[in-house]
Design a protein around this motif. Structure first.
Motif, PDB file in Angstrom:
ATOM      1  N   GLN A  39       2.500 -11.596 -12.005  1.00 15.27           N
ATOM      2  CA  GLN A  39       1.121 -12.131 -11.573  1.00 15.27           C
ATOM      3  C   GLN A  39       1.577 -13.161 -12.529  1.00 15.27           C
ATOM      4  OE1 GLN A  39      -2.067  -9.531 -10.822  1.00 15.27           O
ATOM      5  NE2 GLN A  39      -3.607 -11.437 -10.604  1.00 15.27           N
ATOM      6  N   ILE A  40       0.811 -14.324 -12.423  1.00 18.07           N
ATOM      7  CA  ILE A  40      -0.099 -15.804 -13.758  1.00 18.07           C
ATOM      8  C   ILE A  40      -1.277 -15.400 -13.065  1.00 18.07           C
ATOM      9  CG2 ILE A  40       0.140 -17.546 -14.007  1.00 18.07           C
ATOM     10  CD1 ILE A  40       3.249 -17.947 -13.552  1.00 18.07           C
ATOM     11  N   GLY A  41      -2.683 -15.291 -14.308  1.00 15.07           N
ATOM     12  CA  GLY A  41      -3.568 -16.055 -13.777  1.00 15.07           C
ATOM     13  C   GLY A  41      -4.640 -16.072 -15.464  1.00 15.07           C
ATOM     14  N   THR A  42      -5.413 -16.665 -15.154  1.00  5.57           N
ATOM     15  CA  THR A  42      -6.759 -16.265 -16.160  1.00  5.57           C
ATOM     16  C   THR A  42      -6.655 -15.315 -16.502  1.00  5.57           C
ATOM     17  OG1 THR A  42      -8.580 -16.198 -14.628  1.00  5.57           O
ATOM     18  CG2 THR A  42      -7.908 -18.607 -15.288  1.00  5.57           C
ATOM     19  N   PRO A  43      -7.198 -15.009 -17.732  1.00  7.96           N
ATOM     20  CA  PRO A  43      -8.119 -13.490 -17.890  1.00  7.96           C
ATOM     21  C   PRO A  43      -8.907 -12.824 -16.947  1.00  7.96           C
ATOM     22  CG  PRO A  43      -7.868 -14.469 -19.793  1.00  7.96           C
ATOM     23  CD  PRO A  43      -7.873 -16.052 -19.119  1.00  7.96           C
ATOM     24  N   GLU A  44      -9.544 -14.152 -16.165  1.00  9.55           N
ATOM     25  CA  GLU A  44     -10.928 -12.991 -15.459  1.00  9.55           C
ATOM     26  C   GLU A  44      -9.521 -12.845 -13.998  1.00  9.55           C
ATOM     27  OE1 GLU A  44     -14.440 -14.357 -12.459  1.00  9.55           O
ATOM     28  OE2 GLU A  44     -13.828 -15.938 -14.469  1.00  9.55           O
ATOM     29  N   ASP A  45      -8.615 -13.742 -13.846  1.00  3.94           N
ATOM     30  CA  ASP A  45      -7.995 -12.981 -12.961  1.00  3.94           C
ATOM     31  C   ASP A  45      -6.929 -11.691 -12.476  1.00  3.94           C
ATOM     32  OD1 ASP A  45      -8.497 -15.218 -11.030  1.00  3.94           O
ATOM     33  OD2 ASP A  45      -6.747 -17.198 -12.157  1.00  3.94           O
ATOM     34  N   ILE A  46      -6.839 -11.878 -14.380  1.00  2.00           N
ATOM     35  CA  ILE A  46      -5.685 -10.575 -13.896  1.00  2.00           C
ATOM     36  C   ILE A  46      -6.423  -8.836 -14.691  1.00  2.00           C
ATOM     37  CG2 ILE A  46      -4.301  -9.215 -16.484  1.00  2.00           C
ATOM     38  CD1 ILE A  46      -2.992 -11.673 -14.767  1.00  2.00           C
ATOM     39  N   VAL A  47      -7.784  -9.099 -15.076  1.00  5.79           N
ATOM     40  CA  VAL A  47      -8.775  -8.164 -15.013  1.00  5.79           C
ATOM     41  C   VAL A  47      -9.715  -7.704 -13.598  1.00  5.79           C
ATOM     42  CG1 VAL A  47     -10.883  -7.619 -15.662  1.00  5.79           C
ATOM     43  CG2 VAL A  47      -9.590  -8.548 -17.052  1.00  5.79           C
ATOM     44  N   LEU A  48     -10.099  -8.614 -12.983  1.00  5.41           N
ATOM     45  CA  LEU A  48     -10.537  -8.622 -11.636  1.00  5.41           C
ATOM     46  C   LEU A  48      -9.865  -8.551 -10.624  1.00  5.41           C
ATOM     47  CD1 LEU A  48     -14.161 -10.798 -12.373  1.00  5.41           C
ATOM     48  CD2 LEU A  48     -13.728  -8.107 -12.860  1.00  5.41           C
ATOM     49  N   ARG A  49      -8.194  -9.319 -10.386  1.00  8.78           N
ATOM     50  CA  ARG A  49      -7.979  -9.600  -9.355  1.00  8.78           C
ATOM     51  C   ARG A  49      -6.210  -9.219  -9.602  1.00  8.78           C
ATOM     52  NH1 ARG A  49     -12.044 -13.272  -8.994  1.00  8.78           N
ATOM     53  NH2 ARG A  49     -11.159 -14.743 -10.544  1.00  8.78           N
ATOM     54  N   PRO A  50      -6.046  -7.927  -9.793  1.00  6.55           N
ATOM     55  CA  PRO A  50      -5.416  -7.722 -10.273  1.00  6.55           C
ATOM     56  C   PRO A  50      -3.594  -7.771  -8.705  1.00  6.55           C
ATOM     57  CG  PRO A  50      -6.129  -5.536 -10.638  1.00  6.55           C
ATOM     58  CD  PRO A  50      -6.683  -6.490 -10.127  1.00  6.55           C
ATOM     59  N   VAL A  51      -2.075  -7.537  -8.616  1.00 10.11           N
ATOM     60  CA  VAL A  51      -1.687  -8.111  -7.663  1.00 10.11           C
ATOM     61  C   VAL A  51      -1.359  -6.552  -7.542  1.00 10.11           C
ATOM     62  CG1 VAL A  51      -1.608  -9.969  -7.936  1.00 10.11           C
ATOM     63  CG2 VAL A  51       0.215  -8.308  -9.224  1.00 10.11           C
ATOM     64  N   ASP A  52      -1.576  -5.680  -7.969  1.00  9.30           N
ATOM     65  CA  ASP A  52      -0.041  -4.177  -7.911  1.00  9.30           C
ATOM     66  C   ASP A  52      -0.574  -3.890  -8.766  1.00  9.30           C
ATOM     67  OD1 ASP A  52       1.364  -5.220 -10.247  1.00  9.30           O
ATOM     68  OD2 ASP A  52       2.687  -5.587  -9.004  1.00  9.30           O
ATOM     69  N   ASP A  53      -0.267  -2.286  -8.827  1.00  5.24           N
ATOM     70  CA  ASP A  53      -1.038  -0.974 -10.067  1.00  5.24           C
ATOM     71  C   ASP A  53      -0.063  -1.357 -11.621  1.00  5.24           C
ATOM     72  OD1 ASP A  53      -1.964   0.316  -7.715  1.00  5.24           O
ATOM     73  OD2 ASP A  53      -0.121   1.750  -7.117  1.00  5.24           O
ATOM     74  N   TYR A  54       0.703  -1.643 -10.522  1.00  8.83           N
ATOM     75  CA  TYR A  54       1.169  -2.561 -12.524  1.00  8.83           C
ATOM     76  C   TYR A  54       0.380  -3.386 -13.014  1.00  8.83           C
ATOM     77  CZ  TYR A  54       4.597  -4.083 -15.888  1.00  8.83           C
ATOM     78  OH  TYR A  54       5.523  -4.254 -17.427  1.00  8.83           O
ATOM     79  N   VAL A  55      -0.370  -3.763 -12.904  1.00 10.99           N
ATOM     80  CA  VAL A  55      -1.330  -5.202 -13.612  1.00 10.99           C
ATOM     81  C   VAL A  55      -2.316  -4.129 -14.044  1.00 10.99           C
ATOM     82  CG1 VAL A  55      -1.853  -7.043 -13.164  1.00 10.99           C
ATOM     83  CG2 VAL A  55      -0.171  -6.696 -12.655  1.00 10.99           C
ATOM     84  N   VAL A 106     -20.474 -14.101 -15.144  1.00 10.44           N
ATOM     85  CA  VAL A 106     -21.584 -13.930 -13.800  1.00 10.44           C
ATOM     86  C   VAL A 106     -20.687 -14.696 -12.188  1.00 10.44           C
ATOM     87  CG1 VAL A 106     -23.930 -15.240 -12.846  1.00 10.44           C
ATOM     88  CG2 VAL A 106     -23.458 -14.438 -15.657  1.00 10.44           C
ATOM     89  N   GLU A 107     -20.654 -15.619 -12.384  1.00  9.17           N
ATOM     90  CA  GLU A 107     -20.039 -16.028 -10.796  1.00  9.17           C
ATOM     91  C   GLU A 107     -19.168 -15.652 -10.287  1.00  9.17           C
ATOM     92  OE1 GLU A 107     -18.136 -21.232  -9.928  1.00  9.17           O
ATOM     93  OE2 GLU A 107     -17.734 -20.256 -11.611  1.00  9.17           O
ATOM     94  N   SER A 108     -18.604 -14.818 -11.058  1.00 11.83           N
ATOM     95  CA  SER A 108     -17.401 -14.005 -10.294  1.00 11.83           C
ATOM     96  C   SER A 108     -18.606 -12.858  -9.234  1.00 11.83           C
ATOM     97  CB  SER A 108     -15.991 -13.131 -10.829  1.00 11.83           C
ATOM     98  OG  SER A 108     -17.095 -12.188 -12.214  1.00 11.83           O
ATOM     99  N   VAL A 109     -19.596 -12.416  -9.562  1.00  8.25           N
ATOM    100  CA  VAL A 109     -20.584 -11.384  -8.510  1.00  8.25           C
ATOM    101  C   VAL A 109     -21.943 -12.471  -8.147  1.00  8.25           C
ATOM    102  CG1 VAL A 109     -19.740  -9.585  -9.847  1.00  8.25           C
ATOM    103  CG2 VAL A 109     -21.546 -10.790 -10.686  1.00  8.25           C
ATOM    104  N   MET A 110     -21.713 -13.532  -7.957  1.00  8.09           N
ATOM    105  CA  MET A 110     -22.975 -14.552  -7.675  1.00  8.09           C
ATOM    106  C   MET A 110     -22.892 -14.281  -6.695  1.00  8.09           C
ATOM    107  SD  MET A 110     -24.222 -18.221  -9.213  1.00  8.09           S
ATOM    108  CE  MET A 110     -22.755 -19.158  -8.481  1.00  8.09           C
ATOM    109  N   LEU A 111     -24.270 -14.147  -5.602  1.00 10.84           N
ATOM    110  CA  LEU A 111     -23.958 -14.076  -4.417  1.00 10.84           C
ATOM    111  C   LEU A 111     -24.670 -15.916  -4.040  1.00 10.84           C
ATOM    112  CD1 LEU A 111     -27.534 -11.986  -4.012  1.00 10.84           C
ATOM    113  CD2 LEU A 111     -25.200 -11.310  -3.007  1.00 10.84           C
ATOM    114  N   ASP A 112     -23.993 -15.948  -2.614  1.00 10.74           N
ATOM    115  CA  ASP A 112     -24.056 -17.232  -2.235  1.00 10.74           C
ATOM    116  C   ASP A 112     -25.515 -17.762  -1.749  1.00 10.74           C
ATOM    117  OD1 ASP A 112     -21.582 -17.453  -2.677  1.00 10.74           O
ATOM    118  OD2 ASP A 112     -21.168 -16.813  -0.503  1.00 10.74           O
TER     119      ASP A 112
END
Length: 360
Positions: A258-274, A289-295
């Motif tokens: 997996q390659i991603g921003t720190p936020e990607d790695i923390v909130l959107r891990p691709v598998d159990d290893y990550v 805040v943007e990651s949980v913001m209502l549209d």
């Protein structure tokens, strides 16, 4: 020098393999030809293992942008240190390409490689590698000596970079007179002496005590904010990766999973290893805040703590809690024993790190 405004990557790694063992290149070609699916790298790796070889890096593909701090991390044996040695050509990859500003350095001859290392590439490793018989200034100026620079020029540049890493006044000391953290600062200063465009660092802080390590991480971020180098940084520490990185590559068994921003790695891990890497991470310090913001914006919102899009969740929670009055605290016998301000509860959970109140 690299054009920092260019959209082209500082480093492009393409289909990079490192296989250890005799006739590895021939074995890799044979394994690829025998594979039903040429993109099934796991099957190719198993074939190589069956031939008695070790596939340490498997078809690595990624880019490092100009001015980006790119962290590669993984468990021991995941291939991260082998990968950085392939990129810097400290070891010769078995197959693939490594393009530095478009030039495939795997095709560079020895003379060109020496030129790149003297003028364009800086390297820092876990073990300081200082010359014990040289002063701090002479250690830092040694790469310039190899370029043919005069003593006065070397000493002037050494003083400049030693000030940058906080070692002014120690120029004439010897490595034996320095602490571990100070010696590592000398190693960092030495790698910066030639003002490289690209900086490779292989677990430079892992041998240091936790407090010194955090201090050097903070100083390193300050240096990067000033110099804006293109950096490949190796670590096995997820907290260090999250603190330093613009983007993170996670490795497992020689593959980049997996390659991603720190936020990607923390909130959107691709598998159990990550996911296991980030299990104990306080996600509020790395997500915004943007990651949980209502549209949709609801009507009649009475409270406004002045949240911003880039604010971390932990800082946002602290600001929200500041709107509320103190609440009672009870003991085990049902007696009111005090009160607590909700903002204090939120503040106690907030980590004041060098990244500040905004998401990176």
């Amino acid at each position: 020098m690299t054009d920092k405004n260019s959209t082209a990557p500082a480093i492009a790694v393409e289909g990079l393999w490192q296989v250890f063992g005799e006739h590895a290149d021939k074995a890799l070609r044979a394994a690829r030809e025998a594979a039903t699916d040429p993109e099934d790298f796991q099957a190719i790796a198993e074939d190589l293992k069956g031939r008695g070889l070790i596939p340490a890096v498997r078809a690595a593909d990624f880019e490092v942008k100009n001015g980006e701090l790119f962290v590669i991390m993984g468990l021991s044996g995941s291939g991260k240190s082998t990968l950085i040695r392939c990129i810097s050509r400290l070891i010769e990859p078995t197959a693939g390409a490594v393009r530095i500003d478009g030039e495939d350095i795997l095709q560079a001859n020895e003379k060109r490689l020496i030129e790149l290392r003297r003028h364009k590439l800086g390297m820092v490793f876990q073990h300081f590698g200082l010359f014990p018989h040289m002063t701090v200034a002479d250690n830092v100026g040694f790469p310039l000596k190899m370029q043919g620079a005069g003593k006065a020029e070397r000493r002037k540049r050494a003083f400049e970079v030693l000030e940058l890493v906080g070692l002014q006044g120690r120029e004439d000391a010897y490595p034996r007179n320095l602490s571990g953290g100070q010696r590592q600062r000398v190693g960092i200063a030495r790698s910066l002496a030639v003002n490289p465009d690209i900086w490779f660092l292989d677990e430079p802080f892992s041998a240091l005590d936790p407090l010194i390590r955090r201090q050097l991480q903070d100083e390193f971020l300050n240096i990067q904010a000033t110099l804006k180098k293109s950096i490949v940084f190796i670590t096995h520490d997820i907290q260090e990766a999250l603190k330093l990185a613009d983007r993170i590559a996670i490795m497992r068994d020689g593959e980049v999973v997996q390659i991603g921003t720190p936020e990607d790695i923390v909130l959107r891990p691709v598998d159990d290893y990550v996911r296991e890497f980030t299990r104990d991470v306080a996600k509020g310090h790395h997500a915004c805040v943007e990651s949980v913001m209502l549209d949709q914006v609801p009507e009649n919102m009475p409270d406004d703590p002045k949240l911003r899009v880039g604010m971390t969740l932990s800082t946002a929670l602290e600001k929200c809690m500041d709107l509320y009055d103190p609440v009672p605290v009870w003991d085990a016998d049902g007696k009111m024993v005090g009160a607590v301000n909700p903002a204090e509860l939120a503040a106690a959970l907030h980590v004041d790190d060098s990244a500040g109140p905004d998401c990176v």
